[in-house]
Scaffold this motif. Structure first.
Motif, PDB file in Angstrom:
ATOM      1  N   TRP A   2      52.246  27.400  30.075  1.00  0.00           N
ATOM      2  CA  TRP A   2      53.094  26.612  30.905  1.00  0.00           C
ATOM      3  C   TRP A   2      53.398  25.223  30.347  1.00  0.00           C
ATOM      4  O   TRP A   2      52.625  24.503  29.539  1.00  0.00           O
ATOM      5  CB  TRP A   2      52.592  26.381  32.279  1.00  0.00           C
ATOM      6  CG  TRP A   2      52.967  27.637  33.299  1.00  0.00           C
ATOM      7  CD1 TRP A   2      53.535  28.458  33.041  1.00  0.00           C
ATOM      8  CD2 TRP A   2      52.736  27.428  34.784  1.00  0.00           C
ATOM      9  NE1 TRP A   2      53.641  29.541  34.011  1.00  0.00           N
ATOM     10  CE2 TRP A   2      53.371  28.818  35.284  1.00  0.00           C
ATOM     11  CE3 TRP A   2      52.177  26.552  35.612  1.00  0.00           C
ATOM     12  CZ2 TRP A   2      53.165  29.338  36.576  1.00  0.00           C
ATOM     13  CZ3 TRP A   2      52.238  27.071  37.072  1.00  0.00           C
ATOM     14  CH2 TRP A   2      52.470  28.274  37.405  1.00  0.00           C
ATOM     15  N   PRO A   3      54.606  24.813  30.337  1.00  0.00           N
ATOM     16  CA  PRO A   3      55.035  23.472  29.829  1.00  0.00           C
ATOM     17  C   PRO A   3      54.155  22.523  30.816  1.00  0.00           C
ATOM     18  O   PRO A   3      53.858  22.783  31.947  1.00  0.00           O
ATOM     19  CB  PRO A   3      56.554  23.278  30.033  1.00  0.00           C
ATOM     20  CG  PRO A   3      57.020  24.715  30.366  1.00  0.00           C
ATOM     21  CD  PRO A   3      56.044  25.510  30.941  1.00  0.00           C
ATOM     22  N   GLU A   4      53.742  21.281  30.249  1.00  0.00           N
ATOM     23  CA  GLU A   4      53.120  20.272  31.106  1.00  0.00           C
ATOM     24  C   GLU A   4      53.767  19.753  32.353  1.00  0.00           C
ATOM     25  O   GLU A   4      53.042  19.310  33.327  1.00  0.00           O
ATOM     26  CB  GLU A   4      52.370  19.333  30.230  1.00  0.00           C
ATOM     27  CG  GLU A   4      51.388  19.571  29.440  1.00  0.00           C
ATOM     28  CD  GLU A   4      50.669  18.477  28.930  1.00  0.00           C
ATOM     29  OE1 GLU A   4      50.872  17.527  28.990  1.00  0.00           O
ATOM     30  OE2 GLU A   4      49.696  18.821  28.015  1.00  0.00           O
ATOM     31  N   GLN A   5      55.035  19.850  32.248  1.00  0.00           N
ATOM     32  CA  GLN A   5      55.848  19.470  33.451  1.00  0.00           C
ATOM     33  C   GLN A   5      57.000  20.128  33.462  1.00  0.00           C
ATOM     34  O   GLN A   5      57.666  20.444  32.385  1.00  0.00           O
ATOM     35  CB  GLN A   5      56.348  18.023  33.414  1.00  0.00           C
ATOM     36  CG  GLN A   5      55.212  16.918  33.527  1.00  0.00           C
ATOM     37  CD  GLN A   5      55.484  15.656  32.978  1.00  0.00           C
ATOM     38  OE1 GLN A   5      56.389  15.180  32.235  1.00  0.00           O
ATOM     39  NE2 GLN A   5      55.202  14.618  33.812  1.00  0.00           N
ATOM     40  N   TRP A  11      51.285  18.589  35.038  1.00  0.00           N
ATOM     41  CA  TRP A  11      49.913  18.431  34.676  1.00  0.00           C
ATOM     42  C   TRP A  11      49.489  17.148  34.519  1.00  0.00           C
ATOM     43  O   TRP A  11      48.152  16.740  34.800  1.00  0.00           O
ATOM     44  CB  TRP A  11      49.747  19.563  33.409  1.00  0.00           C
ATOM     45  CG  TRP A  11      48.245  19.652  32.862  1.00  0.00           C
ATOM     46  CD1 TRP A  11      47.987  18.951  31.648  1.00  0.00           C
ATOM     47  CD2 TRP A  11      47.134  19.961  33.441  1.00  0.00           C
ATOM     48  NE1 TRP A  11      46.586  18.887  31.498  1.00  0.00           N
ATOM     49  CE2 TRP A  11      46.176  19.922  32.568  1.00  0.00           C
ATOM     50  CE3 TRP A  11      46.866  20.767  34.528  1.00  0.00           C
ATOM     51  CZ2 TRP A  11      44.683  20.176  32.684  1.00  0.00           C
ATOM     52  CZ3 TRP A  11      45.615  21.200  34.695  1.00  0.00           C
ATOM     53  CH2 TRP A  11      44.626  20.825  33.884  1.00  0.00           C
ATOM     54  N   PRO A  12      50.303  16.437  33.821  1.00  0.00           N
ATOM     55  CA  PRO A  12      49.688  14.937  33.481  1.00  0.00           C
ATOM     56  C   PRO A  12      49.332  14.212  34.755  1.00  0.00           C
ATOM     57  O   PRO A  12      48.457  13.428  34.838  1.00  0.00           O
ATOM     58  CB  PRO A  12      50.857  14.348  32.938  1.00  0.00           C
ATOM     59  CG  PRO A  12      51.304  15.318  32.037  1.00  0.00           C
ATOM     60  CD  PRO A  12      51.400  16.573  32.971  1.00  0.00           C
ATOM     61  N   ARG A  13      49.959  14.287  35.903  1.00  0.00           N
ATOM     62  CA  ARG A  13      49.904  13.571  36.987  1.00  0.00           C
ATOM     63  C   ARG A  13      48.847  14.398  38.216  1.00  0.00           C
ATOM     64  O   ARG A  13      48.270  13.937  39.093  1.00  0.00           O
ATOM     65  CB  ARG A  13      51.002  13.390  37.814  1.00  0.00           C
ATOM     66  CG  ARG A  13      52.086  12.483  37.201  1.00  0.00           C
ATOM     67  CD  ARG A  13      53.280  12.295  37.993  1.00  0.00           C
ATOM     68  NE  ARG A  13      54.021  11.210  37.815  1.00  0.00           N
ATOM     69  CZ  ARG A  13      54.821  11.028  36.533  1.00  0.00           C
ATOM     70  NH1 ARG A  13      54.939  12.171  35.606  1.00  0.00           N
ATOM     71  NH2 ARG A  13      55.421  10.036  36.262  1.00  0.00           N
ATOM     72  N   GLY A  14      48.461  15.389  37.661  1.00  0.00           N
ATOM     73  CA  GLY A  14      47.302  16.409  38.234  1.00  0.00           C
ATOM     74  C   GLY A  14      47.678  16.897  39.796  1.00  0.00           C
ATOM     75  O   GLY A  14      47.070  16.833  40.524  1.00  0.00           O
ATOM     76  N   VAL A  62      51.330  20.402  48.753  1.00  0.00           N
ATOM     77  CA  VAL A  62      51.207  19.390  47.770  1.00  0.00           C
ATOM     78  C   VAL A  62      49.583  19.685  47.226  1.00  0.00           C
ATOM     79  O   VAL A  62      48.799  19.236  48.049  1.00  0.00           O
ATOM     80  CB  VAL A  62      51.377  17.893  48.243  1.00  0.00           C
ATOM     81  CG1 VAL A  62      51.027  17.149  46.773  1.00  0.00           C
ATOM     82  CG2 VAL A  62      52.858  17.598  48.608  1.00  0.00           C
ATOM     83  N   GLU A  63      49.715  20.116  46.137  1.00  0.00           N
ATOM     84  CA  GLU A  63      48.238  20.325  45.650  1.00  0.00           C
ATOM     85  C   GLU A  63      47.885  19.420  44.524  1.00  0.00           C
ATOM     86  O   GLU A  63      48.499  19.117  43.751  1.00  0.00           O
ATOM     87  CB  GLU A  63      48.182  21.810  44.930  1.00  0.00           C
ATOM     88  CG  GLU A  63      48.576  22.986  45.993  1.00  0.00           C
ATOM     89  CD  GLU A  63      48.807  24.142  45.350  1.00  0.00           C
ATOM     90  OE1 GLU A  63      48.724  24.207  44.245  1.00  0.00           O
ATOM     91  OE2 GLU A  63      49.315  25.011  45.922  1.00  0.00           O
ATOM     92  N   ASP A  69      57.348  10.312  42.640  1.00  0.00           N
ATOM     93  CA  ASP A  69      55.894  10.157  43.261  1.00  0.00           C
ATOM     94  C   ASP A  69      56.261   9.816  44.742  1.00  0.00           C
ATOM     95  O   ASP A  69      55.220  10.570  45.398  1.00  0.00           O
ATOM     96  CB  ASP A  69      55.073   9.048  42.615  1.00  0.00           C
ATOM     97  CG  ASP A  69      55.044   9.174  41.183  1.00  0.00           C
ATOM     98  OD1 ASP A  69      54.657  10.352  40.874  1.00  0.00           O
ATOM     99  OD2 ASP A  69      54.622   8.036  40.620  1.00  0.00           O
ATOM    100  N   PHE A  70      57.071   9.141  45.362  1.00  0.00           N
ATOM    101  CA  PHE A  70      57.183   8.972  46.671  1.00  0.00           C
ATOM    102  C   PHE A  70      57.431  10.396  47.519  1.00  0.00           C
ATOM    103  O   PHE A  70      56.792  10.489  48.678  1.00  0.00           O
ATOM    104  CB  PHE A  70      58.319   8.060  46.874  1.00  0.00           C
ATOM    105  CG  PHE A  70      59.593   8.658  46.849  1.00  0.00           C
ATOM    106  CD1 PHE A  70      60.499   9.271  47.983  1.00  0.00           C
ATOM    107  CD2 PHE A  70      60.236   8.482  45.699  1.00  0.00           C
ATOM    108  CE1 PHE A  70      61.563   9.726  47.983  1.00  0.00           C
ATOM    109  CE2 PHE A  70      61.842   9.007  45.607  1.00  0.00           C
ATOM    110  CZ  PHE A  70      62.447   9.724  46.809  1.00  0.00           C
TER     111      PHE A  70
END
Length: 210
Positions: free
Chosen positions: A34-37, A61-64, A81-82, A174-175
């Motif tokens: 999978w692409p990281e985002q 993935w970078p933000r987990g 939201v996981e 993010d919000f």
């Protein structure tokens, strides 16, 4: 004479090419990580629960985090939201908003979560010729042969997911992922079904040792 030499040279070259083609092993296809985002719009048939839903999947993935914004058929808009620490928030917004917090004891799937999956061959699904893999009797994954984009995946419990759009690099602000205050006024919940799901998820989300 020159024509004869040319024909012999061509025959020799063809013979070499054929020998190389027949002697070279055919590699077994492997699924693309999978692409990281990315953002994907998904049509989901939850056949085990006799329900349909449209899901906006935002994998980061970078933000987990792995976010599923789920529009239930003729129902509520659910935020799933996981986070990579194993905590998941399931909530709705508004005056009648509700929230459930679950600890799966495992993080979000890695980009290469399909490493080690068994190749099952090709199959046409949703009008696309796909390579198909299966992993730990949990997920069946269909990838377009030409573009290598995911087309569909099915889970062991009968849930079938069909990919409508796939945007590599898209990131959810993010919000949007901030759980409401009422999510933090309760203890974490986990049913036996969710514990089982977490154990199975661990099997395919953790990278196989090489």
């Amino acid at each position: 004479m020159n024509n004869l030499k040319l024909k012999l040279s061509l025959l020799c070259a063809l013979s070499v090419i054929l020998n190389l083609a027949t002697s070279s092993p055919i590699s077994t296809p492997t699924p693309s990580p999978w692409p990281e985002q990315f953002h994907a719009l998904l049509y989901m048939n939850l056949s085990s629960f006799a329900r349909l839903q449209i899901t906006d999947l935002w994998y980061d993935w970078p933000r987990g985090r792995n976010v599923n914004i789920q529009q239930k058929q003729l129902g509520a808009l659910m935020y799933d939201v996981e986070w990579d620490n194993g905590t998941s928030f399931y909530y709705t917004l508004g005056e009648a908003g509700s929230c459930r917090v679950v600890n799966f004891e495992v993080g979000i799937p890695r980009p290469d979560f399909l490493d080690g999956a068994e190749y099952l061959g090709t199959q046409v699904t949703d009008g696309f010729l796909c390579n198909v893999w299966e992993k730990v009797d949990f997920i069946w994954y269909y990838e377009d042969v030409l573009t290598r984009r995911p087309v569909r995946w099915d889970f062991y419990d009968g849930i079938s997911t069909h990919v409508m759009t796939f945007e590599v690099g898209a990131v959810l602000p993010d919000f949007v992922t901030q759980a409401p205050d009422y999510c933090f006024n309760q203890h974490q919940d986990q049913t036996p079904l969710q514990r089982n799901y977490g154990k199975l998820t661990r099997k395919f989300s953790v990278k196989n040792s090489k």
